[in-house]
Design an enzyme around this catalytic site. Structure first.
Site, PDB file in Angstrom:
ATOM      1  N   ASP A  14      -9.725 -13.551   1.102  1.00  0.00           N
ATOM      2  CA  ASP A  14      -9.900 -13.181   2.509  1.00  0.00           C
ATOM      3  C   ASP A  14     -10.529 -11.804   2.686  1.00  0.00           C
ATOM      4  O   ASP A  14     -11.444 -11.635   3.486  1.00  0.00           O
ATOM      5  CB  ASP A  14      -8.562 -13.243   3.243  1.00  0.00           C
ATOM      6  CG  ASP A  14      -8.057 -14.678   3.348  1.00  0.00           C
ATOM      7  OD1 ASP A  14      -8.905 -15.589   3.364  1.00  0.00           O
ATOM      8  OD2 ASP A  14      -6.838 -14.867   3.389  1.00  0.00           O
ATOM      9  N   ARG A  94       3.262  -1.287   5.005  1.00  0.00           N
ATOM     10  CA  ARG A  94       2.149  -1.208   5.968  1.00  0.00           C
ATOM     11  C   ARG A  94       1.862   0.188   6.498  1.00  0.00           C
ATOM     12  O   ARG A  94       0.700   0.602   6.551  1.00  0.00           O
ATOM     13  CB  ARG A  94       2.366  -2.196   7.121  1.00  0.00           C
ATOM     14  CG  ARG A  94       2.431  -3.664   6.711  1.00  0.00           C
ATOM     15  CD  ARG A  94       1.399  -4.035   5.695  1.00  0.00           C
ATOM     16  NE  ARG A  94       1.304  -5.477   5.466  1.00  0.00           N
ATOM     17  CZ  ARG A  94       0.645  -6.026   4.460  1.00  0.00           C
ATOM     18  NH1 ARG A  94       0.045  -5.251   3.566  1.00  0.00           N
ATOM     19  NH2 ARG A  94       0.583  -7.323   4.330  1.00  0.00           N
ATOM     20  N   ASP A 123       2.174  -7.945  10.581  1.00  0.00           N
ATOM     21  CA  ASP A 123       1.448  -6.921   9.830  1.00  0.00           C
ATOM     22  C   ASP A 123       0.331  -6.270  10.641  1.00  0.00           C
ATOM     23  O   ASP A 123       0.103  -5.070  10.563  1.00  0.00           O
ATOM     24  CB  ASP A 123       0.890  -7.515   8.530  1.00  0.00           C
ATOM     25  CG  ASP A 123       2.008  -7.777   7.519  1.00  0.00           C
ATOM     26  OD1 ASP A 123       2.987  -7.005   7.520  1.00  0.00           O
ATOM     27  OD2 ASP A 123       1.902  -8.738   6.753  1.00  0.00           O
ATOM     28  N   SER A 174       0.658 -17.861   1.505  1.00  0.00           N
ATOM     29  CA  SER A 174       0.221 -16.500   1.791  1.00  0.00           C
ATOM     30  C   SER A 174       1.283 -15.570   1.211  1.00  0.00           C
ATOM     31  O   SER A 174       2.454 -15.674   1.560  1.00  0.00           O
ATOM     32  CB  SER A 174       0.109 -16.319   3.305  1.00  0.00           C
ATOM     33  OG  SER A 174       0.097 -14.931   3.596  1.00  0.00           O
TER      34      SER A 174
HETATM   35  N1  ARG Z   1       7.355 -11.842   7.530  1.00  0.00           N
HETATM   36  C1  ARG Z   1       7.355 -10.689   6.686  1.00  0.00           C
HETATM   37  C2  ARG Z   1       7.156  -9.440   7.499  1.00  0.00           C
HETATM   38  O1  ARG Z   1       6.774  -9.535   8.619  1.00  0.00           O
HETATM   39  C3  ARG Z   1       6.380 -10.810   5.568  1.00  0.00           C
HETATM   40  C4  ARG Z   1       4.938 -10.865   5.906  1.00  0.00           C
HETATM   41  C5  ARG Z   1       4.206 -11.223   4.688  1.00  0.00           C
HETATM   42  N2  ARG Z   1       2.793 -11.151   4.759  1.00  0.00           N
HETATM   43  C6  ARG Z   1       2.035 -12.032   4.144  1.00  0.00           C
HETATM   44  N3  ARG Z   1       0.769 -11.872   4.182  1.00  0.00           N
HETATM   45  N4  ARG Z   1       2.528 -13.050   3.506  1.00  0.00           N
HETATM   46  O2  ARG Z   1       7.414  -8.364   7.017  1.00  0.00           O
END
Ligand code: ARG
Length: 412
Positions: A14, A94, A123, A174
C-alpha cells in the site's frame, strides 16, 4: 518546482503504491520515512521497493528506544489498557511516527506529509490530530483515504508502474507491529463468530505446544519502570524483546476483542502482546504492594481516562500532560521485584517484594507476632455501620422473615 511530501512508509504494497501515486496524481516529490519501532521487516528490500516506486529518498529512523522511554513505559506506569484488554501498541506508535514525519518535513523543507491509513480506522485520526498539533501548516494526505484503491487495483497499479511486490501470497489480513505488540484485522476475522485461525498469530505459541513446565522470571521495577530480569540490568529494548520471546513461547498475550473504534464502528481485532501482558500484570502486582487503597482506586480511573486518550489520538494535549504528571507522581514508590510464573498462556505474579512495601506481616498475620489491635475493631465497626443502622431503623424496615431473602424491597 514540485513540492516535497514526506510519507510514512512501511515497505508494504500500500505505501509503495502510495509513493508512486503521490507523484503521479498529486505532483509531489516523495521522501519515504520508515520508522523502526521494533520488528521491522527487511529494511533493505523496503528501501529498494520505495526507490523503484520513484521515491527521492527512503530514510529509516530507529525510534525503538524513544518509543519505549516516552510512549510505552509511561503507558505501562499508567496501566493503560483500552477497554480493559488492549495494551495499545498501535495507538502508542502513531504519535511518535507523526512527530518524526513532522521533523523530517522540516528537515527536507516539505510542505506536506502523508500516511497510508484508510478512512475507516483510528490510525488516521491519531496521525492527523498529532500532525496538526505539531505542524499545523503542513498539508496532510491520507493516501488510502483519497485514492480508494482496493487490493486488486493496488496490485494492478504496482505492476503497471514496475513496483517490486513481494512474491509471497498476499495476506488477507491488515497487520501492524511494534515492540509493544501486533495488531491484526480483516479477512476471516471480520466474522466475530469465527475462531481466529492459527495463521494470524506470529509471536505466540498455541497452548497445545507450549512447554509443559512453567517458567519463572523475576522483574525488577524502578519507579514503575522495568529495569532488570532475573537480577540482570538490561536496556529497555533488550528487556522487552526478551520478554516478548519468553512470554510468546508460553502462549501469553493473545487477545481477541470486539472493540469500539473512535469512528463509531465496532471491529474485531486480534492482538499479540506477550511482553505487554506480562509487564502490565507484574506492574499491577507491585502497585498492589506499594500504593494505598485510595491511590489504587483513583489510579484505576486515571488509567481508563489515559487509555481512552491514547486510543483517541489525543497524545499531544494538555489533558495528557496533566494525567502524565499524576502518573509520574504516583510511581514514586513503585520500586521492587515481582516474580512471575509463565505457563500455558497465563502470566501470574507468585512473589513480590519491595523495600517500600506497605504490606506489613506484623499487621496481617494470624500467627504469633500479631501487632494488629483487635480491640480497636469493635469501636471502628460501630461508627462505620452507624449510617446503615440508622437508615434501617428510620426508613427500610428490613424484615428477615419476609419472602425477600435479599431484602431488596422494591419500594412498595
Ligand atoms: N484497532 C487497533 C487500534 O486502533 C489496531 C489498528 C491496527 N492497524 C492496522 N493497520 N492493522 O489501535
Amino acid at each position: 518546482m514540485p513540492e516535497t511530501i514526506v510519507l510514512a512508509y512501511s515497505g508494504g504494497l500500500d505505501t509503495s503504491v502510495a509513493t508512486k501515486w503521490l507523484q503521479e496524481a498529486r505532483g509531489y516529490d516523495v521522501v519515504c520515512l520508515m520508522v523502526d519501532l521494533g520488528r521491522q521487516p527487511d529494511v533493505e528490500s523496503a528501501r529498494e521497493r520505495g526507490l523503484s516506486a520513484g521515491a527521492k529518498a527512503v530514510e529509516v529512523v530507529d525510534a525503538r528506544a524513544d518509543f519505549l522511554r516516552y510512549f510505552v513505559f509511561p503507558a505501562l506506569q499508567a496501566g493503560a489498557v483500552y477497554e480493559g484488554i488492549y495494551p495499545l501498541a498501535t495507538a502508542l506508535g502513531r504519535p511518535l511516527i507523526a512527530k518524526l514525519l513532522v521533523d523530517k518535513a522540516r528537515e527536507v523543507g516539505a510542505t506536506a506529509v502523508a500516511h497510508g491509513c484508510t478512512g475507516k480506522g483510528n490510525d488516521q485520526v491519531r496521525f492527523d490530530v498529532s500532525i496538526r498539533a505539531l505542524g499545523p501548516d503542513l498539508h496532510i494526505i491520507g493516501t488510502a483515504r483519497d485514492n480508494q484503491m482496493n487490493r486488486d487495483e493496488a496490485l494492478e497499479y504496482a505492476a503497471k508502474h514496475g513496483i517490486a511486490v513481494r512474491q509471497t501470497a498476499a495476506s488477507p489480513y491488515s497487520t501492524d507491529e511494534n515492540m509493544w505488540g501486533r495488531s491484526v484485522e480483516a479477512g476471516v476475522l471480520e466474522d466475530p463468530w469465527a475462531e481466529p485461525p492459527e495463521e494470524v498469530y506470529a509471536w505466540t505459541k498455541p497452548l497445545a505446544v507450549t512447554p509443559v513446565e512453567p517458567a519463572y522470571v523475576e522483574i525488577a521495577f524502578d519507579h514503575g519502570i522495568p529495569v532488570a530480569l532475573d537480577g540482570e540490568r538490561l536496556e529497555a529494548i533488550d528487556l522487552v524483546e526478551r520478554l516478548n520471546a519468553l512470554a510468546g513461547e508460553h502462549g501469553i498475550g493473545r487477545i481477541d476483542h470486539v472493540e469500539n473504534r473512535l469512528v463509531g464502528i465496532k471491529s474485531r481485532e486480534i492482538y499479540e502482546s506477550p511482553a505487554a501482558v506480562l509487564l502490565l500484570e507484574a506492574h499491577r502486582s507491585l502497585e498492589a504492594m506499594t500504593l494505598t487503597k485510595m491511590q489504587s482506586r483513583f489510579k484505576e480511573r486515571v488509567a481508563q481516562e489515559y487509555s481512552d486518550l491514547i486510543y483517541n489520538g489525543l497524545w499531544f494535549s494538555a489533558h495528557h500532560q496533566d494525567l502524565a504528571a499524576y502518573v509520574q507522581s504516583s510511581q514514586r514508590y513503585v520500586t521492587g521485584d515481582i516474580r512471575m510464573r509463565l505457563h500455558r498462556g497465563t502470566a501470574v505474579a507468585v512473589g513480590r517484594r519491595s523495600d517500600l512495601s506497605l504490606y506489613s506481616h506484623a499487621l496481617a498475620t494470624y500467627s504469633a507476632g500479631d501487632q494488629f489491635d483487635q480491640t480497636a475493631a469493635a469501636g471502628f465497626i460501630k461508627l462505620w455501620g452507624l449510617p446503615v443502622e440508622q437508615q434501617s431503623r428510620q426508613q427500610l424496615q428490613l424484615d428477615p422473615r419476609s419472602g425477600d431473602p435479599l431484602q431488596l424491597g422494591g419500594g412498595e
